[in-house]
Motif scaffolding. Structure first.
Motif, PDB file in Angstrom:
ATOM      1  N   ARG A 106       0.822  -1.208   0.000  1.00 60.16           N
ATOM      2  CA  ARG A 106       0.000   0.000   0.000  1.00 60.16           C
ATOM      3  C   ARG A 106       0.859   1.263   0.000  1.00 60.16           C
ATOM      4  O   ARG A 106       0.483   2.277  -0.592  1.00 60.16           O
ATOM      5  CB  ARG A 106      -0.923  -0.022   1.224  1.00 60.16           C
ATOM      6  N   GLU A 107       2.007   1.191   0.669  1.00 60.57           N
ATOM      7  CA  GLU A 107       2.907   2.336   0.725  1.00 60.57           C
ATOM      8  C   GLU A 107       3.880   2.392  -0.452  1.00 60.57           C
ATOM      9  O   GLU A 107       4.745   3.263  -0.495  1.00 60.57           O
ATOM     10  CB  GLU A 107       3.695   2.318   2.039  1.00 60.57           C
ATOM     11  N   GLY A 108       3.737   1.455  -1.387  1.00 53.14           N
ATOM     12  CA  GLY A 108       4.582   1.470  -2.573  1.00 53.14           C
ATOM     13  C   GLY A 108       5.847   0.649  -2.461  1.00 53.14           C
ATOM     14  O   GLY A 108       6.710   0.717  -3.348  1.00 53.14           O
ATOM     15  N   PHE A 109       5.987  -0.151  -1.403  1.00 54.09           N
ATOM     16  CA  PHE A 109       7.168  -0.981  -1.215  1.00 54.09           C
ATOM     17  C   PHE A 109       6.949  -2.373  -1.809  1.00 54.09           C
ATOM     18  O   PHE A 109       5.821  -2.824  -1.975  1.00 54.09           O
ATOM     19  CB  PHE A 109       7.503  -1.121   0.271  1.00 54.09           C
ATOM     20  N   LYS A 110       8.042  -3.060  -2.090  1.00 55.95           N
ATOM     21  CA  LYS A 110       7.991  -4.433  -2.580  1.00 55.95           C
ATOM     22  C   LYS A 110       8.255  -5.406  -1.436  1.00 55.95           C
ATOM     23  O   LYS A 110       8.967  -5.090  -0.480  1.00 55.95           O
ATOM     24  CB  LYS A 110       9.030  -4.648  -3.687  1.00 55.95           C
ATOM     25  N   CYS A 111       7.698  -6.600  -1.574  1.00 60.80           N
ATOM     26  CA  CYS A 111       7.908  -7.681  -0.610  1.00 60.80           C
ATOM     27  C   CYS A 111       8.336  -8.940  -1.351  1.00 60.80           C
ATOM     28  O   CYS A 111       7.897  -9.173  -2.484  1.00 60.80           O
ATOM     29  CB  CYS A 111       6.631  -7.968   0.177  1.00 60.80           C
ATOM     30  N   GLU A 112       9.182  -9.718  -0.726  1.00 59.97           N
ATOM     31  CA  GLU A 112       9.577 -11.014  -1.250  1.00 59.97           C
ATOM     32  C   GLU A 112       9.383 -12.063  -0.161  1.00 59.97           C
ATOM     33  O   GLU A 112       9.233 -11.730   1.028  1.00 59.97           O
ATOM     34  CB  GLU A 112      11.045 -11.003  -1.696  1.00 59.97           C
ATOM     35  N   PHE A 113       9.422 -13.323  -0.557  1.00 61.11           N
ATOM     36  CA  PHE A 113       9.175 -14.407   0.386  1.00 61.11           C
ATOM     37  C   PHE A 113      10.160 -15.542   0.133  1.00 61.11           C
ATOM     38  O   PHE A 113      10.570 -15.786  -1.000  1.00 61.11           O
ATOM     39  CB  PHE A 113       7.728 -14.892   0.276  1.00 61.11           C
ATOM     40  N   ARG A 114      10.551 -16.222   1.213  1.00 59.26           N
ATOM     41  CA  ARG A 114      11.506 -17.306   1.133  1.00 59.26           C
ATOM     42  C   ARG A 114      10.973 -18.510   1.916  1.00 59.26           C
ATOM     43  O   ARG A 114      10.394 -18.347   2.996  1.00 59.26           O
ATOM     44  CB  ARG A 114      12.864 -16.896   1.717  1.00 59.26           C
ATOM     45  N   PRO A 115      11.187 -19.731   1.413  1.00 59.89           N
ATOM     46  CA  PRO A 115      10.776 -20.919   2.176  1.00 59.89           C
ATOM     47  C   PRO A 115      11.571 -21.023   3.473  1.00 59.89           C
ATOM     48  O   PRO A 115      12.790 -20.814   3.487  1.00 59.89           O
ATOM     49  CB  PRO A 115      11.109 -22.077   1.230  1.00 59.89           C
ATOM     50  N   VAL A 116      10.878 -21.326   4.563  1.00 56.21           N
ATOM     51  CA  VAL A 116      11.526 -21.527   5.853  1.00 56.21           C
ATOM     52  C   VAL A 116      10.955 -22.790   6.493  1.00 56.21           C
ATOM     53  O   VAL A 116       9.921 -23.299   6.074  1.00 56.21           O
ATOM     54  CB  VAL A 116      11.323 -20.320   6.801  1.00 56.21           C
ATOM     55  N   THR A 117      11.616 -23.263   7.522  1.00 52.93           N
ATOM     56  CA  THR A 117      11.159 -24.451   8.222  1.00 52.93           C
ATOM     57  C   THR A 117      10.257 -24.066   9.389  1.00 52.93           C
ATOM     58  O   THR A 117      10.091 -22.886   9.714  1.00 52.93           O
ATOM     59  CB  THR A 117      12.345 -25.289   8.708  1.00 52.93           C
ATOM     60  N   HIS A 118       9.695 -25.068  10.017  1.00 51.45           N
ATOM     61  CA  HIS A 118       8.749 -24.864  11.112  1.00 51.45           C
ATOM     62  C   HIS A 118       8.847 -26.083  12.007  1.00 51.45           C
ATOM     63  O   HIS A 118       9.233 -27.156  11.552  1.00 51.45           O
ATOM     64  CB  HIS A 118       7.322 -24.724  10.527  1.00 51.45           C
ATOM     65  N   ARG A 119       8.523 -25.919  13.271  1.00 54.01           N
ATOM     66  CA  ARG A 119       8.629 -27.066  14.172  1.00 54.01           C
ATOM     67  C   ARG A 119       7.484 -27.056  15.183  1.00 54.01           C
ATOM     68  O   ARG A 119       6.803 -26.051  15.386  1.00 54.01           O
ATOM     69  CB  ARG A 119       9.978 -27.056  14.890  1.00 54.01           C
TER      70      ARG A 119
END
Length: 244
Positions: free
Chosen positions: A190-203
């Motif tokens: 909404r503020e004009g910024f970009k986002c990226e995503f990376r696979p991570v683990t979970h426990r």
């Protein structure tokens, strides 16, 4: 501990006795050799969470403990931690220990890499392939994430993942409301910024109990979604400003 860390790790915690100190140790191990601080925000816990953290400061010089005077929820705890943070990059993870701290460099390095887009402000973790929860909880999460992704077009498969890294100054531009932490990618967009995503683990959680129920989370998400849609409908982006 540096007075000017590059990275601030913010961890909201409520009634997480037994979890917080091992988690703090894991964070310190994951960021060894970096200029960082760790900020645990105790959201007025009723157990020994706060005292365990205070006692651990002697062992972990990078650890800071911030204590709410009244219980205010996870989003306010994250915001409090960001306000106290001294780093230009803030990383967050949940206080229950289900986000392995060994994944912190995954999101931090992606955000801080030299060839990152200039307007990249957030890198989030995606637990979709590795989530260690009940089948019902995973179904509810996929259902809620799917609706949110379609309605807000934020390109995020797992906004509920607590593991994120973002630029502090970008976060401070965002409007605040309860449950804000679940909408950070949409708010950044909404503020004009970009986002990226990376696979991570979970426990699996090993100590304590979840603070949310599936139905409670769904109800809050639906009402918050309407608020987010209203915010997006009222957005007008200047694309930056220049002094002339």
């Amino acid at each position: 501990m540096s007075q000017n860390p590059d990275i601030s790790v913010v961890v909201p915690a409520y009634n997480e006795a037994g979890n917080v100190v091992p988690l703090a140790r894991e964070i310190a191990a994951a960021l060894e050799g970096r200029n960082y601080e760790i900020i645990f925000v105790d959201d007025c816990s009723k157990d020994t969470t706060r005292q365990e953290l205070i006692d651990a400061k002697a062992e972990l010089p990078a650890l800071r403990v911030v204590a709410h005077r009244h219980n205010a929820g996870q989003s306010r705890s994250v915001r409090t931690g960001v306000m106290f943070a001294r780093g230009t990059v803030v990383a967050t993870l949940d206080g229950d220990g289900q986000n392995p701290p060994e994944n912190l460099p995954t999101v931090i390095d992606a955000l801080m890499r030299e060839d990152a887009p200039e307007d990249l402000a957030l890198v989030g973790g995606d637990r979709s392939a590795n989530r260690q929860d009940s089948a019902w909880k995973k179904f509810a999460s996929r259902f809620g994430n799917g609706i949110r992704k379609r309605m807000l077009n934020d390109d995020c498969n797992d906004t509920g993942c607590g593991l994120k890294a973002f630029k502090r100054d970008a976060y401070l531009l965002l409007p605040f409301f309860d449950h804000q932490h679940r909408f950070l990618p949409a708010l950044m967009n909404r503020e004009g910024f970009k986002c990226e995503f990376r696979p991570v683990t979970h426990r699996h959680r090993t100590i304590g109990a979840s603070k949310y129920t599936n139905f409670g989370r769904l109800f809050a998400s639906l009402t918050d979604m309407m608020g987010m849609m209203w915010l997006n409908s009222r957005a007008r982006n200047s694309r930056g400003a220049d002094e002339v």
